[in-house]
Motif scaffolding. Structure first.
Motif, short mmCIF file in Angstrom:
data_model
loop_
_atom_site.label_atom_id
_atom_site.label_comp_id
_atom_site.label_asym_id
_atom_site.label_seq_id
_atom_site.Cartn_x
_atom_site.Cartn_y
_atom_site.Cartn_z
N GLU A 2 -8.81 61.93 -10.69
CA GLU A 2 -8.72 60.48 -10.53
C GLU A 2 -9.05 59.83 -11.87
N ILE A 3 -8.22 58.90 -12.29
CA ILE A 3 -8.45 58.20 -13.55
C ILE A 3 -9.31 56.98 -13.26
N PRO A 4 -10.45 56.84 -13.96
CA PRO A 4 -11.31 55.67 -13.74
C PRO A 4 -10.56 54.39 -14.07
N LYS A 5 -10.72 53.38 -13.21
CA LYS A 5 -10.01 52.12 -13.39
C LYS A 5 -10.95 50.94 -13.23
N ILE A 6 -10.58 49.86 -13.88
CA ILE A 6 -11.26 48.59 -13.70
C ILE A 6 -10.56 47.90 -12.53
N ARG A 7 -11.35 47.33 -11.63
CA ARG A 7 -10.77 46.66 -10.46
C ARG A 7 -11.26 45.22 -10.39
N VAL A 8 -10.33 44.34 -10.04
CA VAL A 8 -10.67 42.94 -9.77
C VAL A 8 -10.61 42.80 -8.25
N VAL A 9 -11.76 42.40 -7.65
CA VAL A 9 -11.92 42.40 -6.21
C VAL A 9 -12.27 41.01 -5.71
N ASP A 10 -11.67 40.63 -4.59
CA ASP A 10 -12.03 39.38 -3.91
C ASP A 10 -13.39 39.60 -3.26
N ILE A 11 -14.36 38.78 -3.59
CA ILE A 11 -15.73 38.98 -3.10
C ILE A 11 -15.81 38.86 -1.58
N GLU A 12 -15.07 37.94 -1.00
CA GLU A 12 -15.17 37.71 0.45
C GLU A 12 -14.51 38.82 1.26
N THR A 13 -13.33 39.28 0.85
CA THR A 13 -12.59 40.27 1.63
C THR A 13 -12.77 41.70 1.12
N ARG A 14 -13.31 41.84 -0.11
CA ARG A 14 -13.46 43.14 -0.80
C ARG A 14 -12.10 43.78 -1.08
N GLN A 15 -11.03 43.00 -1.01
CA GLN A 15 -9.69 43.49 -1.30
C GLN A 15 -9.49 43.60 -2.81
N VAL A 16 -8.91 44.72 -3.25
CA VAL A 16 -8.60 44.92 -4.66
C VAL A 16 -7.35 44.11 -4.96
N LEU A 17 -7.48 43.14 -5.88
CA LEU A 17 -6.37 42.28 -6.24
C LEU A 17 -5.61 42.79 -7.46
N PHE A 18 -6.31 43.56 -8.31
CA PHE A 18 -5.71 44.05 -9.56
C PHE A 18 -6.51 45.24 -10.02
N CYS B 274 -6.51 48.30 -13.46
CA CYS B 274 -5.90 48.79 -14.69
C CYS B 274 -6.80 49.85 -15.30
N LYS B 275 -6.29 50.53 -16.32
CA LYS B 275 -7.05 51.54 -17.04
C LYS B 275 -8.21 50.88 -17.79
N ILE B 276 -9.23 51.67 -18.07
CA ILE B 276 -10.40 51.16 -18.78
C ILE B 276 -10.03 50.58 -20.14
N ASP B 277 -9.09 51.21 -20.83
CA ASP B 277 -8.73 50.71 -22.16
C ASP B 277 -7.86 49.46 -22.13
N GLU B 278 -7.56 48.97 -20.92
CA GLU B 278 -6.80 47.73 -20.76
C GLU B 278 -7.66 46.65 -20.12
N SER B 279 -8.95 46.67 -20.41
CA SER B 279 -9.90 45.75 -19.76
C SER B 279 -9.56 44.28 -19.96
N GLU C 176 -14.75 39.44 -8.44
CA GLU C 176 -15.70 40.28 -9.16
C GLU C 176 -14.90 41.33 -9.93
N VAL C 177 -15.29 41.59 -11.16
CA VAL C 177 -14.65 42.63 -11.96
C VAL C 177 -15.56 43.86 -11.90
N LEU C 178 -15.04 44.95 -11.36
CA LEU C 178 -15.80 46.19 -11.22
C LEU C 178 -15.35 47.16 -12.31
N HIS C 179 -16.27 47.47 -13.20
CA HIS C 179 -16.00 48.35 -14.33
C HIS C 179 -16.73 49.66 -14.09
N PRO C 180 -16.05 50.81 -14.19
CA PRO C 180 -16.72 52.09 -13.96
C PRO C 180 -17.90 52.28 -14.93
N THR C 181 -18.97 52.86 -14.42
CA THR C 181 -20.13 53.14 -15.25
C THR C 181 -19.91 54.44 -16.03
#
Length: 94
Positions: free
Chosen positions: A4-20, A22-27, A45-50
């Protein structure tokens, strides 16, 4: 089995749905998308892999092994005495 390739996710806080995502290098893309969603009034919320996320994924650890690693890392941090990593301002020699 493909890793699995680590990705940055943009999530709707209320629904927890992933809206977008992309790869880490495309932050920059994720933060531009997030800004656009905020302008539309969404709470996002922008979730960035640790570092430990990317390490365990690159090593191909199973979910169980990842949980064990995270637990051991958390235990180490909680039980680590300060001193070797940070200087106490009161003990600083001038």
């Amino acid at each position: 089995m493909e890793k699995e390739i680590p990705k940055i996710r943009v999530v709707d806080i209320e629904t927890r749905q992933v809206l977008f995502e992309c790869k880490i290098d495309e932050s920059e893309k994720a933060y531009q998308f997030a800004a656009g969603m905020e302008e539309l009034g969404l709470s996002i919320e922008v979730l960035h892999p640790t570092l430990s996320d990317t390490l365990t994924q690159s090593l191909g650890l199973s979910q169980d092994d990842r949980r064990k690693y995270e637990a051991s890392l958390e235990h180490e941090i909680e039980n680590h005495e300060g001193g070797c990593c940070f200087e106490d301002a009161d003990k600083k020699v001038h």
